[in-house]
Scaffold this active site. Structure first.
Site, PDB file in Angstrom:
ATOM      1  N   ASN A  98     -37.816  52.721  49.351  1.00 15.29           N
ATOM      2  CA  ASN A  98     -38.301  51.657  50.376  1.00 15.29           C
ATOM      3  C   ASN A  98     -37.508  52.106  51.516  1.00 15.29           C
ATOM      4  O   ASN A  98     -37.565  51.315  52.578  1.00 15.29           O
ATOM      5  CB  ASN A  98     -37.389  50.478  49.594  1.00 15.29           C
ATOM      6  CG  ASN A  98     -35.975  50.591  49.512  1.00 15.29           C
ATOM      7  OD1 ASN A  98     -35.379  51.922  49.166  1.00 15.29           O
ATOM      8  ND2 ASN A  98     -34.913  49.824  49.686  1.00 15.29           N
ATOM      9  N   TYR A  99     -36.910  53.205  51.723  1.00 17.17           N
ATOM     10  CA  TYR A  99     -36.384  53.493  53.138  1.00 17.17           C
ATOM     11  C   TYR A  99     -36.673  54.924  53.463  1.00 17.17           C
ATOM     12  O   TYR A  99     -36.845  56.068  52.857  1.00 17.17           O
ATOM     13  CB  TYR A  99     -34.890  53.331  52.610  1.00 17.17           C
ATOM     14  CG  TYR A  99     -34.077  53.737  53.788  1.00 17.17           C
ATOM     15  CD1 TYR A  99     -33.943  53.052  54.953  1.00 17.17           C
ATOM     16  CD2 TYR A  99     -32.885  54.852  53.696  1.00 17.17           C
ATOM     17  CE1 TYR A  99     -33.066  53.145  55.998  1.00 17.17           C
ATOM     18  CE2 TYR A  99     -31.798  54.636  54.845  1.00 17.17           C
ATOM     19  CZ  TYR A  99     -32.029  53.963  55.862  1.00 17.17           C
ATOM     20  OH  TYR A  99     -31.123  54.112  56.753  1.00 17.17           O
ATOM     21  N   GLN A 113      -0.678  31.376  68.762  1.00 16.38           N
ATOM     22  CA  GLN A 113       0.954  31.600  68.857  1.00 16.38           C
ATOM     23  C   GLN A 113       1.329  32.968  69.074  1.00 16.38           C
ATOM     24  O   GLN A 113       1.338  33.817  68.268  1.00 16.38           O
ATOM     25  CB  GLN A 113       1.543  31.171  67.506  1.00 16.38           C
ATOM     26  CG  GLN A 113       3.053  31.088  67.545  1.00 16.38           C
ATOM     27  CD  GLN A 113       3.723  31.072  66.001  1.00 16.38           C
ATOM     28  OE1 GLN A 113       2.816  31.519  65.349  1.00 16.38           O
ATOM     29  NE2 GLN A 113       4.956  30.752  66.189  1.00 16.38           N
ATOM     30  N   ALA A 156      -1.171  30.838  60.141  1.00 12.67           N
ATOM     31  CA  ALA A 156      -1.671  31.924  59.752  1.00 12.67           C
ATOM     32  C   ALA A 156      -1.503  32.833  60.667  1.00 12.67           C
ATOM     33  O   ALA A 156      -2.109  33.912  61.125  1.00 12.67           O
ATOM     34  CB  ALA A 156      -3.449  31.731  59.626  1.00 12.67           C
ATOM     35  N   GLU A 187      17.258  27.740  54.005  1.00 13.65           N
ATOM     36  CA  GLU A 187      16.626  29.220  53.919  1.00 13.65           C
ATOM     37  C   GLU A 187      17.565  30.084  52.989  1.00 13.65           C
ATOM     38  O   GLU A 187      18.807  29.984  53.404  1.00 13.65           O
ATOM     39  CB  GLU A 187      16.349  29.726  55.474  1.00 13.65           C
ATOM     40  CG  GLU A 187      15.120  29.017  56.220  1.00 13.65           C
ATOM     41  CD  GLU A 187      14.039  28.669  54.987  1.00 13.65           C
ATOM     42  OE1 GLU A 187      13.300  29.635  54.871  1.00 13.65           O
ATOM     43  OE2 GLU A 187      13.490  27.514  54.692  1.00 13.65           O
ATOM     44  N   ARG A 190       4.221  42.467  54.608  1.00 12.65           N
ATOM     45  CA  ARG A 190       4.584  42.972  53.326  1.00 12.65           C
ATOM     46  C   ARG A 190       3.462  43.270  52.277  1.00 12.65           C
ATOM     47  O   ARG A 190       3.596  43.890  51.288  1.00 12.65           O
ATOM     48  CB  ARG A 190       5.537  41.826  52.608  1.00 12.65           C
ATOM     49  CG  ARG A 190       7.141  41.726  52.938  1.00 12.65           C
ATOM     50  CD  ARG A 190       7.913  40.898  52.337  1.00 12.65           C
ATOM     51  NE  ARG A 190       7.454  39.312  52.852  1.00 12.65           N
ATOM     52  CZ  ARG A 190       7.939  38.383  52.183  1.00 12.65           C
ATOM     53  NH1 ARG A 190       8.302  38.334  50.898  1.00 12.65           N
ATOM     54  NH2 ARG A 190       7.846  37.222  52.733  1.00 12.65           N
ATOM     55  N   ASN A 193      11.103  24.874  48.302  1.00  7.79           N
ATOM     56  CA  ASN A 193       9.991  24.548  49.253  1.00  7.79           C
ATOM     57  C   ASN A 193       8.724  25.286  49.289  1.00  7.79           C
ATOM     58  O   ASN A 193       8.861  26.460  49.396  1.00  7.79           O
ATOM     59  CB  ASN A 193      10.879  24.525  50.810  1.00  7.79           C
ATOM     60  CG  ASN A 193       9.573  24.402  51.742  1.00  7.79           C
ATOM     61  OD1 ASN A 193       8.674  23.372  51.771  1.00  7.79           O
ATOM     62  ND2 ASN A 193       9.881  24.780  52.960  1.00  7.79           N
ATOM     63  N   ASP A 215      -1.715  31.238  53.256  1.00  9.24           N
ATOM     64  CA  ASP A 215      -1.776  32.090  52.440  1.00  9.24           C
ATOM     65  C   ASP A 215      -1.645  31.663  50.735  1.00  9.24           C
ATOM     66  O   ASP A 215      -1.074  32.173  50.022  1.00  9.24           O
ATOM     67  CB  ASP A 215      -0.605  33.191  52.553  1.00  9.24           C
ATOM     68  CG  ASP A 215       0.715  32.815  52.286  1.00  9.24           C
ATOM     69  OD1 ASP A 215       0.851  31.625  52.309  1.00  9.24           O
ATOM     70  OD2 ASP A 215       1.568  33.776  52.420  1.00  9.24           O
ATOM     71  N   GLY A 238       1.372  34.843  61.176  1.00  9.77           N
ATOM     72  CA  GLY A 238       2.275  35.911  60.797  1.00  9.77           C
ATOM     73  C   GLY A 238       1.479  37.207  60.400  1.00  9.77           C
ATOM     74  O   GLY A 238       0.214  37.091  60.444  1.00  9.77           O
TER      75      GLY A 238
END
Ligand code: UD1
Length: 452
Positions: free
Chosen positions: A371-372, A76, A10, A157, A16, A172, A106, A12
């Site tokens: 109430n306020y 990282q 997580a 890739e 995008r 993948n 994600d 990255g």
């Protein structure tokens, strides 16, 4: 059973998504993508969980720390690729003896049963098990290249793929399981010799093959493993999530004449025998008991609706609305942090905020719990069987006793005794014949003007 750990990626930026919010904090079904993935790996039996986080979001780190403890958030920085990301968790898992699941942070639709085939492949002798899928659009994904007997030789890739490789449909999904020692040994050997200059986790497939270790893949449906990189993908994931919840509630015996219009949250609980009319929205934290009817265009969050209660149409229940058995909350009534007793009614145009409405009490049209005061919130207590006249303003803190009445239009600032009537308004003045005389005078004036 072999012990299980998980490393969730997580770190990255998620550029995008074009959003100031980090990608993994975007929500599906009202729950962040990262929370959903943590839920899934926990339910899959992972006893140790690490989340690889970047240095660009304290909020992501805070989420991880709150749920899993400080040690679970592994930094990282800089982000040198998915392989480098997993490697950052090597020290934290150094003493772990078992299988490590690597999963992208994600994937909001992933469920524990989608991961089980990977652990099964491992149990059957694969050194590395990979989850694959066949997406409609393969453009952005790594391709699984297999040998004759189906084992995976490498992952290519898209940036490095030839036209021939690009024609491969098996992709993948970004989930892997291997024994801890194997995983980190392979990772320590991958390089960044690619156009992006990143350490790709996908390099472990080639490393495993160098050692003649068996790499096998299972194929999951796209709807299970799809990521949410863009707003469009996030909406597509939300649509699938909603479809699953609708189908599930229908199977469970919840009546929904137009399920495609109803919007659920990840934790909505509805008992069999309840009815949800069209265009109802559930925010987080709602429980609806059997026989209750939520009528069209109502919005509920953080609320409980008791057995046989009738809500809406056009009602709004907010955090802490606790609606008792057979109670009625009607159109344009907003309830926040109020316990409404059995059979009580607030049928029209009211705001009930902070307090208690006793069983069988009747709240007339246009009643406001004031109430306020601009600084603090105060409570209003309406006793059992009390009758609050239309357009009463109950200025909290205030209590209306059991069985008491308030006159319509009253501004009630002092407590009302049980069975008393409290009226706070001027005595009505009556002038017999005044209206007729007024009309006559006006008509005469108009006639005079017309002549002139
Ligand atoms: C990756 C796979 C690709 C696969 C796809 C499935 C690699 C090299 N490629 O693609 O084969 O088809 O997932 O979705 O792994 N992240 C980090 N640190 C980094 C880089 C990424 O934590 O330095 C995290 C991201 O936050 C994200 C996950 O890793 O959660 C995957 O990164 P992403 O860039 O979405 O994957 P791809 O490289 O596109």
């Amino acid at each position: 059973m072999t012990a299980r750990a998980a490393v969730i990626l997580a770190a990255g930026q998620g550029t995008r998504m074009k959003s100031p919010i980090p990608k993994v904090l975007h929500k599906v079904g009202g729950r962040s993508l990262l929370d959903r993935v943590i839920d899934t790996v926990q339910q899959a039996g992972c006893e140790r969980i690490l989340v690889i986080v970047g240095d660009h979001s304290q909020a992501v780190r805070d989420l991880v720390t709150a749920r899993l403890g400080e040690a679970a958030a592994v930094l990282q920085a800089p982000q040198l690729g998915t392989g480098h990301a997993v490697l950052c968790g090597a020290d934290a898992l150094a003493d772990f003896d078992g299988d490590v699941l690597v999963v992208n942070g994600d994937c909001p639709l992933l469920q524990p049963h989608d991961l089980e085939p990977l652990f099964k492949l491992r149990a059957e002798g694969a050194a590395l098990a990979i989850l694959g899928f066949e997406p409609v659009d393969t453009l952005l994904y790594g391709r699984l290249i297999r040998g004759g007997d189906g084992h995976v030789i490498r992952i290519v890739e898209p940036s490095q793929a030839s036209e021939e490789v690009k024609a491969v449909r098996a992709c993948n999904a970004g989930m892997y399981v291997a024994a801890r020692a194997d995983l980190f040994r392979w990772l320590s050997r991958i390089d960044n010799d690619n156009p992006k200059g990143e350490y790709f986790i996908t390099g472990i497939v080639a490393q495993a093959n160098f050692e003649d270790a068996l790499v096998r893949a299972d194929v999951a449906p796209e709807s299970a493993v799809m990521g949410a990189d863009t707003q469009a993908q996030l909406s597509a994931a939300e649509a699938i999530f909603q479809q699953r919840r609708r189908a599930w509630f229908l199977t469970e015996g919840v009546a929904m004449p137009a399920p495609e219009t109803v919007h659920f949250s990840w934790d909505t609980q509805i008992a069999p025998g309840a009815t949800i009319e069209p265009y109802v929205v559930f925010g987080p934290g709602v429980t609806v008991e059997t026989g209750a009817v939520i009528r069209a265009f109502s919005h509920l969050e953080g609320a409980r609706v008791g057995e046989g209660a009738l809500i809406g149409p056009y009602a709004r229940l907010r955090l802490g609305a606790d609606i008792g058995e057979q109670a009625h909350i009607g159109n344009f009534v907003e309830v926040k942090k109020v316990t409404v007793g059995k059979g009580a009614k607030a049928n029209h145009l009211s705001y009930l905020g902070d307090g208690v409405v006793g069983p069988g009490a009747n709240i007339g049209a246009g009643v406001i719990f004031c109430n306020y005061d601009g600084f603090d919130k105060w409570e209003t207590h309406v006793g059992e069987g009390a009758f609050i006249g239309s357009n009463t303003a109950l200025v909290a803190p205030v209590t209306v006793g059991a069985g008491a009445y308030t006159g319509s239009g009253s501004v009630i600032t002092k407590d009302v005794e049980a069975d008393a009537l409290a009226i706070e308004r001027c005595t009505q003045l009556a002038k017999p014949g005044w209206a007729a005389r007024f009309r006559e005078m006006k008509r005469a004036q108009k006639a005079k003007k017309a002549k002139a």
